[in-house]
Scaffold this motif. Structure first.
Motif, PDB file in Angstrom:
ATOM      1  N   TRP A 257       0.835  -1.204   0.000  1.00  0.00           N
ATOM      2  CA  TRP A 257       0.000   0.000   0.000  1.00  0.00           C
ATOM      3  C   TRP A 257       0.871   1.255   0.000  1.00  0.00           C
ATOM      4  O   TRP A 257       0.534   2.258  -0.646  1.00  0.00           O
ATOM      5  CB  TRP A 257      -0.926  -0.003   1.214  1.00  0.00           C
ATOM      6  N   ALA A 258       1.992   1.243   0.722  1.00  0.00           N
ATOM      7  CA  ALA A 258       2.889   2.403   0.708  1.00  0.00           C
ATOM      8  C   ALA A 258       3.441   2.643  -0.689  1.00  0.00           C
ATOM      9  O   ALA A 258       3.544   3.799  -1.147  1.00  0.00           O
ATOM     10  CB  ALA A 258       4.025   2.178   1.710  1.00  0.00           C
ATOM     11  N   ARG A 259       3.776   1.565  -1.409  1.00  0.00           N
ATOM     12  CA  ARG A 259       4.273   1.718  -2.775  1.00  0.00           C
ATOM     13  C   ARG A 259       3.172   2.265  -3.687  1.00  0.00           C
ATOM     14  O   ARG A 259       3.409   3.122  -4.546  1.00  0.00           O
ATOM     15  CB  ARG A 259       4.762   0.371  -3.291  1.00  0.00           C
ATOM     16  N   PHE A 260       1.945   1.794  -3.508  1.00  0.00           N
ATOM     17  CA  PHE A 260       0.829   2.296  -4.317  1.00  0.00           C
ATOM     18  C   PHE A 260       0.569   3.778  -4.052  1.00  0.00           C
ATOM     19  O   PHE A 260       0.348   4.561  -4.987  1.00  0.00           O
ATOM     20  CB  PHE A 260      -0.420   1.468  -4.021  1.00  0.00           C
ATOM     21  N   LEU A 261       0.570   4.196  -2.790  1.00  0.00           N
ATOM     22  CA  LEU A 261       0.329   5.604  -2.461  1.00  0.00           C
ATOM     23  C   LEU A 261       1.431   6.499  -3.014  1.00  0.00           C
ATOM     24  O   LEU A 261       1.159   7.612  -3.494  1.00  0.00           O
ATOM     25  CB  LEU A 261       0.198   5.763  -0.948  1.00  0.00           C
ATOM     26  N   ASP A 262       2.679   6.039  -2.970  1.00  0.00           N
ATOM     27  CA  ASP A 262       3.770   6.828  -3.540  1.00  0.00           C
ATOM     28  C   ASP A 262       3.580   7.002  -5.045  1.00  0.00           C
ATOM     29  O   ASP A 262       3.793   8.095  -5.587  1.00  0.00           O
ATOM     30  CB  ASP A 262       5.113   6.152  -3.258  1.00  0.00           C
ATOM     31  N   ALA A 263       3.188   5.932  -5.731  1.00  0.00           N
ATOM     32  CA  ALA A 263       2.974   6.030  -7.178  1.00  0.00           C
ATOM     33  C   ALA A 263       1.798   6.940  -7.513  1.00  0.00           C
ATOM     34  O   ALA A 263       1.839   7.690  -8.488  1.00  0.00           O
ATOM     35  CB  ALA A 263       2.749   4.634  -7.762  1.00  0.00           C
ATOM     36  N   ALA A 264       0.731   6.902  -6.693  1.00  0.00           N
ATOM     37  CA  ALA A 264      -0.424   7.753  -6.951  1.00  0.00           C
ATOM     38  C   ALA A 264      -0.113   9.217  -6.680  1.00  0.00           C
ATOM     39  O   ALA A 264      -0.618  10.113  -7.372  1.00  0.00           O
ATOM     40  CB  ALA A 264      -1.613   7.299  -6.105  1.00  0.00           C
ATOM     41  N   GLY A 269      -2.291  13.833 -11.847  1.00  0.00           N
ATOM     42  CA  GLY A 269      -3.343  13.267 -12.697  1.00  0.00           C
ATOM     43  C   GLY A 269      -3.877  11.955 -12.181  1.00  0.00           C
ATOM     44  O   GLY A 269      -5.027  11.607 -12.475  1.00  0.00           O
ATOM     45  N   HIS A 270      -3.077  11.203 -11.418  1.00  0.00           N
ATOM     46  CA  HIS A 270      -3.567   9.940 -10.859  1.00  0.00           C
ATOM     47  C   HIS A 270      -4.697  10.192  -9.871  1.00  0.00           C
ATOM     48  O   HIS A 270      -5.742   9.521  -9.910  1.00  0.00           O
ATOM     49  CB  HIS A 270      -2.425   9.200 -10.180  1.00  0.00           C
ATOM     50  N   ILE A 271      -4.509  11.155  -8.978  1.00  0.00           N
ATOM     51  CA  ILE A 271      -5.547  11.451  -7.987  1.00  0.00           C
ATOM     52  C   ILE A 271      -6.799  11.988  -8.671  1.00  0.00           C
ATOM     53  O   ILE A 271      -7.932  11.630  -8.325  1.00  0.00           O
ATOM     54  CB  ILE A 271      -5.011  12.436  -6.940  1.00  0.00           C
ATOM     55  N   CYS A 286       2.192  -0.126 -11.324  1.00  0.00           N
ATOM     56  CA  CYS A 286       3.228   0.443 -10.458  1.00  0.00           C
ATOM     57  C   CYS A 286       3.992  -0.610  -9.675  1.00  0.00           C
ATOM     58  O   CYS A 286       4.782  -0.279  -8.786  1.00  0.00           O
ATOM     59  CB  CYS A 286       2.592   1.440  -9.493  1.00  0.00           C
ATOM     60  N   GLY A 287       3.774  -1.897  -9.951  1.00  0.00           N
ATOM     61  CA  GLY A 287       4.463  -2.956  -9.230  1.00  0.00           C
ATOM     62  C   GLY A 287       3.655  -3.569  -8.115  1.00  0.00           C
ATOM     63  O   GLY A 287       4.141  -4.471  -7.422  1.00  0.00           O
ATOM     64  N   VAL A 288       2.421  -3.092  -7.907  1.00  0.00           N
ATOM     65  CA  VAL A 288       1.538  -3.636  -6.876  1.00  0.00           C
ATOM     66  C   VAL A 288       0.422  -4.404  -7.588  1.00  0.00           C
ATOM     67  O   VAL A 288      -0.225  -3.861  -8.496  1.00  0.00           O
ATOM     68  CB  VAL A 288       0.940  -2.506  -6.008  1.00  0.00           C
ATOM     69  N   PRO A 289       0.163  -5.662  -7.230  1.00  0.00           N
ATOM     70  CA  PRO A 289      -0.857  -6.458  -7.934  1.00  0.00           C
ATOM     71  C   PRO A 289      -2.271  -6.013  -7.566  1.00  0.00           C
ATOM     72  O   PRO A 289      -2.959  -6.656  -6.761  1.00  0.00           O
ATOM     73  CB  PRO A 289      -0.560  -7.883  -7.467  1.00  0.00           C
ATOM     74  N   LEU A 290      -2.713  -4.908  -8.165  1.00  0.00           N
ATOM     75  CA  LEU A 290      -4.081  -4.459  -7.901  1.00  0.00           C
ATOM     76  C   LEU A 290      -5.100  -5.387  -8.551  1.00  0.00           C
ATOM     77  O   LEU A 290      -6.089  -5.782  -7.933  1.00  0.00           O
ATOM     78  CB  LEU A 290      -4.278  -3.034  -8.430  1.00  0.00           C
ATOM     79  N   LEU A 291      -4.874  -5.731  -9.822  1.00  0.00           N
ATOM     80  CA  LEU A 291      -5.811  -6.571 -10.562  1.00  0.00           C
ATOM     81  C   LEU A 291      -5.447  -8.033 -10.380  1.00  0.00           C
ATOM     82  O   LEU A 291      -4.262  -8.390 -10.366  1.00  0.00           O
ATOM     83  CB  LEU A 291      -5.795  -6.196 -12.040  1.00  0.00           C
TER      84      LEU A 291
END
Length: 579
Positions: A257-264, A269-271, A286-291
């Motif tokens: 989650w920390a990696r995802f928040l940093d990427a967002a 434009g992501h937000i 971004c390297g986090v398995p969201l899907l």
């Protein structure tokens, strides 16, 4: 026989010789051997071990719900994906070799049958259940009379009142139109398609997926509840009671989650895309398995089908893809974080980054001069000479007429007047009409309108100016005549009577008599003809202003041109015969 029944307890009444119960027992045993049914017609509701084992894969039969005929084991059916058929249900086919049997409840016994006593709630071990007596050998009771009724199935099995930050319940999605279902894919966004790709690539049977998609398109899925790692809903199958279906997904850890928040937070434009219910593909990569990928979806269903997934779980997955299309925060909730928690974390992270960037940036050097240089005495160069004024004010542009718009002629007049005043101020240093009152300026504007006579346009102008000044159009027309006669001084002669000093006014009467004119009656600054139709008024500027009126009406209107000589003012007004 009676003593044995008494010794075994009150679970069942011993059969009575001659009442046909032996024939019933033999026919029931035969039917049980043919169809694998145990305990038919015993009225006790006891479930053997194999029935309980089958019930673990299927719902338990409930008396009164249409499937209260005794179930047979869930053995190989025509289609292994469908539910096990049940004797007496409208979905069960007749078994070959089974004896036709008429099912009748204990509350409706056969004619002439003696009612059997209610069995005890805890029969003695080893007691043999007695069949319900009936006069017809092919008729027996399926359940005791006191069996509880099946509670009605509610309209929805969801609990939206329990929703919170980490629990969201979505109403049942409507059925899709046939044309839309046949002509396009099920999902509308790329992340919804990725969810379905994970479902279809991890499925073991394409036929079950097709039937599950049909269930979803026809709206068989009830309200969907989403919590971290879980999607839950009830899916209506071929039986009256829906099946409870779950689809589990692994949640993300704190580091992910920390990696995802940093990427967002790296891109504004992501937000903005998330707030617009969009999922940027760069954010999903971004390297986090969201899907999920193939095999990441773990379905569980209460139906007896052990396919992976069964058609009910497939229907829930297809409807979940529609939820993801509408709101990607559903996917983030499945991974473990709610929408408000994520937005708050992104806001804090963005503010912290902006503060760090502002602290690291050096302030720019401000432009300017030193104070000693600014305060040092110096000689300023002379100002450039002003440009020569134009010889005359220019004409304003033409204004086109528009329906319902202002009068273009009135706009042209106002623009011309403003240009004339600006030219006078530029050349003389003063505004010639700057000291006028509202009434005087209205009179000036009305008098400056060219033309003679009260035309329709002039009457409209007079009406608007008179309404703005609180006067009547007739008063404005009289004032306009005075302005055209002598300007501001002529308007003062019309409206302001005064007492002139001795001199010019006193010498006017002898001059009029010397010109063979009758003796005019004096009153303040006015000399009135004896006939009451002519009048001379002395202005403060020393000029005589002539006025006319209907005899005896005292309705005086300015006429002629002012003159220093009272006789000259009258001579320019009328013929000697009229005097």
């Amino acid at each position: 026989m009676h003593r044995r029944a008494t010794a075994t307890g009150s679970a069942d009444e011993a059969p009575v010789p001659g009442d046909g119960s032996d024939a019933v027992r033999r026919r029931a045993m035969a039917a049980g051997l043919a169809g694998g049914v145990s305990g038919l017609g015993d009225g006790s509701g006891a479930v053997p071990r194999w029935a309980r084992a089958a019930g673990s894969a299927d719902e338990a039969s409930v008396p009164g719900d249409g499937s209260d005929a005794v179930r047979r084991p869930a053995v190989a059916a025509a289609d292994p994906a469908d539910e096990a058929s049940v004797p007496g249900d409208d979905t069960a086919a007749a078994r070959p070799g089974a004896h036709p049997t008429t099912f009748r409840t204990a509350s409706d016994p056969a004619p002439g049958a003696r009612p059997a006593p209610a069995p005890a709630s805890d029969p003695a071990p080893g007691a043999r259940p007695a069949p319900a007596p009936a006069s017809d050998p092919g008729t027996f009771a399926a359940h005791p009379a006191h069996a509880p009724r099946t509670p009605p199935v509610p309209r929805t099995m969801a609990s939206p009142h329990r929703d919170g930050e980490l629990r969201r319940t979505f109403p049942a999605l409507p059925a899709r139109p046939t044309a839309e279902a046949e002509g396009a894919g099920f999902a509308e966004t790329w992340w919804g398609e990725a969810w379905l790709t994970a479902l279809e690539e991890g499925a073991l049977d394409a036929a079950r997926l097709a039937r599950g998609r049909g269930y979803a398109e026809r709206g068989h899925v009830d309200a969907i509840t989403v919590t971290p790692g879980l999607v839950l809903a009830y899916v209506q199958g071929s039986r009256p009671r829906p099946y409870r279906v779950q689809v589990r997904v692994r949640t993300l850890g704190d580091a992910q989650w920390a990696r995802f928040l940093d990427a967002a937070a790296d891109r504004p434009g992501h937000i903005a895309a998330l707030l617009d219910k969009e999922m940027p593909q760069t954010l999903a990569d971004c390297g986090v398995p969201l899907l999920p990928g193939p095999g990441d979806l773990e379905p569980h269903c209460s139906c007896p089908d052990r396919g992976h997934p069964c058609k009910h779980a497939a229907a829930l997955c297809y409807q979940t893809a529609r939820l993801l299309d509408a709101d990607p925060f559903v996917l983030l909730l499945l991974r473990g974080r709610g929408e408000r928690e994520l937005l708050d974390a992104l806001s804090r992270l963005s503010a912290a980054r902006a503060a760090r960037a502002a602290g690291d940036r050096r302030p720019d050097d401000l432009p300017g001069v030193r104070a000693t240089e600014a305060l040092a005495p110096r000689t300023l160069p002379p100002l450039p000479a002003p440009l020569p004024p134009p010889p005359h004010p220019e004409q304003p542009p033409a204004y086109p007429a528009a329906p319902g718009g202002p009068d273009p002629f009135a706009l042209d007049q106002l623009a011309t007047d403003a240009a004339a005043r600006a030219h006078a101020l530029l050349t003389t240093g003063r505004d010639p009409v700057g000291g006028l009152t509202l009434w005087q300026d209205a009179v000036r504007l009305a008098a400056a309108r060219p033309g003679s006579g009260l035309t329709a346009a002039t009457r409209a102008l007079y009406a608007s100016l008179a309404a703005a000044t609180g006067r009547t159009p007739n008063e404005l027309a009289r004032a306009v005549a005075a302005w055209r006669q002598g300007g501001l001084a002529g308007l003062a002669v019309l409206e302001e009577p005064w007492d002139p000093p001795a001199g010019r006014f006193d010498r006017a009467r002898p001059l009029l008599l010397a010109a063979d004119l009758p003796a005019f009656r004096p009153h303040r600054n006015r000399l009135t003809h004896p006939g009451g139709h002519l009048q001379l008024r002395l202005g403060r500027d020393g000029l005589w202003y002539a006025y006319e009126s209907e005899p005896g009406r005292e309705d005086w209107w300015p006429r002629g041109t002012p003159d220093l000589d009272p006789v000259g003012a009258l001579t320019a007004l009328a013929t000697p015969a009229g005097l």
